[in-house]
Enzyme design. Structure first.
Site, PDB file in Angstrom:
ATOM      1  N   LYS A  22      -7.033  36.892  -1.957  1.00  0.00           N
ATOM      2  CA  LYS A  22      -5.955  37.221  -2.887  1.00  0.00           C
ATOM      3  C   LYS A  22      -6.230  38.547  -3.590  1.00  0.00           C
ATOM      4  O   LYS A  22      -5.332  39.386  -3.739  1.00  0.00           O
ATOM      5  CB  LYS A  22      -5.788  36.097  -3.910  1.00  0.00           C
ATOM      6  N   ARG A 116      -6.515  34.442 -12.207  1.00  0.00           N
ATOM      7  CA  ARG A 116      -6.261  33.751 -10.927  1.00  0.00           C
ATOM      8  C   ARG A 116      -7.532  33.705 -10.091  1.00  0.00           C
ATOM      9  O   ARG A 116      -8.315  34.651 -10.080  1.00  0.00           O
ATOM     10  CB  ARG A 116      -5.174  34.471 -10.128  1.00  0.00           C
ATOM     11  N   GLY A 131      -2.845  27.942  -3.300  1.00  0.00           N
ATOM     12  CA  GLY A 131      -2.722  26.902  -4.301  1.00  0.00           C
ATOM     13  C   GLY A 131      -3.890  25.949  -4.391  1.00  0.00           C
ATOM     14  O   GLY A 131      -3.803  24.923  -5.065  1.00  0.00           O
ATOM     15  N   THR A 135      -5.013  28.596 -11.682  1.00  0.00           N
ATOM     16  CA  THR A 135      -4.528  29.818 -12.310  1.00  0.00           C
ATOM     17  C   THR A 135      -4.294  29.531 -13.790  1.00  0.00           C
ATOM     18  O   THR A 135      -3.821  28.446 -14.156  1.00  0.00           O
ATOM     19  CB  THR A 135      -3.213  30.271 -11.653  1.00  0.00           C
ATOM     20  N   GLN A 182      -5.545  40.020 -14.619  1.00  0.00           N
ATOM     21  CA  GLN A 182      -4.420  40.935 -14.465  1.00  0.00           C
ATOM     22  C   GLN A 182      -3.471  40.831 -15.657  1.00  0.00           C
ATOM     23  O   GLN A 182      -3.198  39.738 -16.151  1.00  0.00           O
ATOM     24  CB  GLN A 182      -3.670  40.594 -13.173  1.00  0.00           C
ATOM     25  N   GLU A 296       5.054  37.143  -4.053  1.00  0.00           N
ATOM     26  CA  GLU A 296       5.469  36.722  -5.384  1.00  0.00           C
ATOM     27  C   GLU A 296       5.899  37.965  -6.179  1.00  0.00           C
ATOM     28  O   GLU A 296       5.209  38.980  -6.155  1.00  0.00           O
ATOM     29  CB  GLU A 296       4.321  36.002  -6.095  1.00  0.00           C
ATOM     30  N   GLN A 308       1.728  39.298  -5.916  1.00  0.00           N
ATOM     31  CA  GLN A 308       0.903  38.742  -4.850  1.00  0.00           C
ATOM     32  C   GLN A 308       1.607  38.906  -3.505  1.00  0.00           C
ATOM     33  O   GLN A 308       2.836  38.925  -3.434  1.00  0.00           O
ATOM     34  CB  GLN A 308       0.611  37.255  -5.077  1.00  0.00           C
ATOM     35  N   HIS A 840       9.496  14.795  35.475  1.00  0.00           N
ATOM     36  CA  HIS A 840       8.651  13.798  36.127  1.00  0.00           C
ATOM     37  C   HIS A 840       8.833  12.399  35.543  1.00  0.00           C
ATOM     38  O   HIS A 840       9.102  11.426  36.274  1.00  0.00           O
ATOM     39  CB  HIS A 840       7.179  14.202  36.013  1.00  0.00           C
TER      40      HIS A 840
END
Length: 891
Positions: A22, A116, A131, A135, A182, A296, A308, A840
């Site tokens: 990530k 995250r 996931g 986060t 972030q 995202e 993301q 068959h």
């Protein structure tokens, strides 16, 4: 020097070992012109390693994860909780703490932050792990930043993350975690964008989910999002949902739910203009990363931020083409009853066999393309001919109804009709082949004596196999590979022109018998019996021969016990030392001499043949011994012949009593005789091909043994990872790049987990057309391929070598190719996920008089082993009568 913190500007996608999947993707986004990414930094995996390295018991705790029981999950939950509690209480080393605080102050202590997790096994091209870790949003202040980082580290051991790694084979001790710190943005609207439609797989469509507030409302599933689909800078789909709640930043940190009231609930949260802007950004990001992305995004004051991007790992690969035309690809595996992944050598062999669109006479076909370790026919060139477009869907419905429906749907689409090239005329030279064949077919239907045809074909096949065996034994090295390519390239052009004048009448007469019976009598009551137990079907004869082996063994308990513990390497030799073994051995030797080259999935040359792995047949033998009386398989087959004769006489008697009855009965008698004398040929093409695949495999394994002797290969089966031209080059040069073998093993392992579609376009769209069926509510629908109704216990069998069946069970399988025939005498009915009227399983089911339904999507999942079911092979559906799993046998 160890770096505990790296800013986005310092890293890119190659930084994955330091900042996880990530973090590497986010930093890569930072460098794309025109893409806005909120500022931040990554706490590196070195920081995580040094943090857990201060623990004296951490290694012992994670070692326990490999042995805890995952079913039920109690042990796993307890083990995960122990690790998380330990890490959350573990003191963070001072150098790490100082590095984080310094970076936070540089980025701006006045801001709120999103914290995250970013594992080294996350957001990868072949495993997203999305996931699995935690986060934390809207985090402020030094203490909360440090606490959130520690919690992220601990979340590497959430129950879901542990279970995911166990299922995907990742070592808990080798996965390391980075943490992204972030700046938070507080959007009016946020959501998720897929640069390929996640439902249909169409790479030309961007799919956008959007809702008010933070995107966590979508990820957590508490809100229904607005949906926008964009293609070529146009919104082509727009579904506005009723949005009752949003997730917003809480004033004291973290997040909270906020109710959406009034008309805003049904308000379009994203303008068309912004949807198109997003789609353009998505295409830019997709081009940068080189593949479809799951992105995202946030909208703040009409500015779009990307927070993301990860690869979409669930899309089925698209076969490669060199132009931008709209292509249609059809699965080879579904009609051939072999949807499993195929190794590179098997793919190369099949592509060499197809005689069309080759750069050289003995090269590989450009019409048969690899995708996801399966093969797809590019039928686009055929659709340029009007005659083909008109006839092809109906022809394909006989092979696989869903494929035929998909082709019909594709041909009827506006985007195909508008972009289709001008109609081509069929080559005049084709008439030189088609017209004589058509006349031969008519003669065989109308008046020729066909009783000798099967014997003639058997002699022809035996002679060709012997001739080609001698040719392969006369050469070696690169010359042998060239001979293999020559023989493979000749198989289909040799056998089909010879067999078409007989196979087509066999199939056409079946249709005509049903059509005329319905026209003259108003029903087809006798049709389902007329195909029973015809002479000369090599696959049915194989099933009878295996029954003979079971009869030879059933009177010798020591032999039955030996079968249960035998191994492949000593299967026949070991039998000699078992009481009764010498009496059973001749039947087994005779069986392997005639049918040892067969197996399940036999079109894949790399699959072990019964001769190479005889224990594959043990479950079928034991089921025969337990479920059938001595000689019953032969008596049942003879009874089928009598029932077919009786049905024919009933039909003729009924016709003789109608107006013009003498003429009608005479005409029908001829059709029945032609059908029964020729329908046994239905299995001969594959029988011919599979015998040659066996010859080719033996020749290739001789070359592989020589490469092992020279130290180029470590094991003969490593040759499976190379194509025929590559094998020739290795033999010529004595050199092999072994990294290729490892890469192909990894690709094959990934591809084996994919579910191949029947039909897909060059844009990646999977075309799903449901087979039609007059079915009651709740029934599973498919194609009616063998008439009759059967009720019984479902036996869901995924692999023949694990089969356990009793007489009267209903076989439920992904597919049935000739290798599954030994189970047919035991089955009261058959359900398969793929197939059609002339594949068959359908043909053999009709010969045995067993009701069958093919093309039931997801049958082996929706039907539980041991469940009581009713199948209607006349109308094409399966009813589930109870919950299943009763009296379940191991599979």
């Amino acid at each position: 020097m160890t770096r505990y913190v790296l800013f986005f500007a310092e890293i890119n996608r190659s930084s994955l070992p330091a900042v996880g999947g990530k973090g590497a993707n986010l930093a890569e986004l930072w460098h794309i012109p025109g893409i806005a990414v909120p500022e931040g930094f990554c706490v590196t995996t070195d920081a995580y390693a040094d943090f857990v390295g201060t623990s004296l018991i951490f290694k012992d705790l994670i070692d326990l994860l490999d042995v805890v029981d995952m079913d039920p999950l109690t042990e796993l939950k307890q083990a995960g909780e122990r690790i998380r509690s330990h890490l959350e209480a573990l003191a963070m080393p001072v150098p790490i703490e100082q590095a984080i605080v310094k970076a936070w102050r540089k980025t701006g202590p006045e801001h709120r932050y999103a914290i995250r997790s970013s594992a080294t096994a996350e957001d990868l091209p072949d495993a997203s792990f999305a996931g699995q870790q935690d986060t934390y949003l809207n985090v402020a202040g030094e203490k909360d930043i440090l606490d959130s980082v520690r919690k992220c580290w601990a979340s590497l051991f959430t129950d879901r993350a542990i279970a995911y790694r166990r299922r995907n084979g990742f070592d808990h001790g080798k996965v390391r975690l980075s943490v992204i710190v972030q700046r938070m943005v507080f959007p009016e609207v946020a959501g998720i964008m897929f640069t390929a439609d996640p439902i249909t797989g169409n790479r030309a469509v961007v799919s956008i989910d959007a809702s008010f507030g933070l995107g966590e409302a979508l990820v957590s599933g508490i809100v229904t999002a607005d949906l926008y689909k964009v293609r070529d800078d146009k919104v082509i789909v727009k579904n506005t949902a009723c949005k009752e709640v949003a997730i917003r930043a809480a004033s004291g940190g973290g997040t909270e739910k906020a109710a959406i009231t009034g008309d805003k609930r049904i308000e379009q949260c994203l303008t068309d203009e912004n949807a198109i802007r997003l789609a353009r950004m998505g295409r830019n990001i997709e081009e940068h990363f080189g593949g479809p992305q799951d992105i995202e995004w946030c909208l703040v004051n009409n500015d779009i931020f990307i927070v993301q991007s990860r690869p979409i790992t669930t899309l089925y690969p698209v076969p490669p083409v060199a132009d931008d035309r709209l292509h249609l690809f059809l699965s080879l595996g579904h009609p051939q009853m072999m949807t499993a992944a195929i190794k590179p050598l098997g793919i190369s062999v099949l592509r060499t066999m197809v005689p069309f669109r080759k750069a050289s006479p003995n090269g590989e076909s450009g019409l048969l393309l690899e995708a996801g370790s399966r093969l797809y026919f590019d039928i686009t060139p055929l659709l340029a001919y009007r005659e083909v477009r008109e006839k092809l869907p109906a022809l394909l419905r006989n092979v696989d109804e869903a494929i035929g429906q998909a082709v019909a749907e594709f041909i009827g689409r506006d985007d195909f009709r508008l972009n289709a090239p001008p109609d081509k005329k069929l080559p005049v030279a084709l008439a030189g082949t088609v017209i004589p064949t058509a006349f031969a077919i008519l003669r065989n239907i109308l008046y020729r004596d066909n009783d000798h045809v099967i014997d003639d074909l058997n002699r022809y096949i035996a002679n060709r196999v012997n001739e080609n065996r001698n040719r392969l034994q006369a050469v070696s090295g690169p010359a042998r590979i060239a001979m293999i390519q020559e023989i493979l390239s000749s198989l289909l052009p040799t056998i089909f022109p010879r067999l078409a004048p007989y196979i087509v009448p066999a199939l056409v007469t079946y249709k005509l018998i049903g059509h005329l019976a319905r026209k003259w009598l108003g029903d087809t009551a006798e049709l389902c019996d007329i195909s029973k137990a015809p002479p000369g079907n090599v696959t049915s004869e194989m099933g009878l021969a295996l029954g003979d082996v079971a009869d030879a063994a059933r009177e010798h308990p020591a032999v039955i016990e030996y079968f249960q513990q035998a191994n492949d390497a000593t299967f026949l030799d070991g039998l000699r030392s078992v009481p009764g073994g010498e009496k059973v051995l001749p039947a087994l030797v005779n069986f392997f001499a005639r049918y040892g080259m067969r197996c399940t999935g036999e079109i894949d040359l790399t699959r072990p043949r019964w001769r190479e792995s005889p224990t594959q047949l043990v479950p079928a033998l034991l089921s025969h011994i337990a479920g059938m009386a001595p000689g019953q398989h032969r008596r049942d087959f003879a009874a089928g012949q009598q029932e077919a004769d009786a049905a024919a006489e009933r039909l003729l008697s009924r016709l003789s009593q109608t107006s013009g009855g003498m003429f009608r009965a005479k005409r029908m008698r001829r059709l029945i005789h032609v059908h029964r004398s020729l329908i046994g040929i239905r299995e001969h093409p594959k029988y011919f091909v599979v015998q040659h695949l066996d010859l080719v495999k033996q020749a290739l394994m001789l070359e592989a043994a020589s490469l092992v002797a020279e130290g180029i290969l470590e094991d003969p089966e490593e040759i499976y990872w190379l194509s025929l031209p590559e094998i020739a080059r290795v033999l010529e040069t004595g050199r092999l790049d072994r990294t290729i073998l490892a890469e192909r093993r990894d690709k094959y392992a990934r591809d084996a987990k994919l579910t191949p579609p029947r039909a897909m376009t060059g844009e990646g769209e999977i075309i799903i057309a449901k087979p039609s069926a007059d079915a009651p509510p709740g029934a599973l629908t498919g194609s009616a391929v063998s008439a009759g109704v059967a009720e019984g216990r479902a036996r869901v069998i995924l692999r023949l070598e694990e089969a356990q069946m009793d007489k009267g069970d209903i076989l439920v399988a992904p597919f049935t190719d000739p290798g599954w025939t030994p189970l047919f005498p035991l089955a009261a009915g058959i359900v398969t996920e793929v197939g059609g009227l002339m594949t068959h399983g359908a043909v053999v089911a009709r010969e045995y008089g067993i009701p069958a339904v093919a093309g039931v999507d997801g049958a082996t999942i929706k039907i539980k082993d041991g469940q009581q079911i009713r199948i209607d092979g006349t109308r094409g559906f399966v009813q589930l009568l109870d919950g299943g799993n009763e009296n379940k046998k191991p599979r």
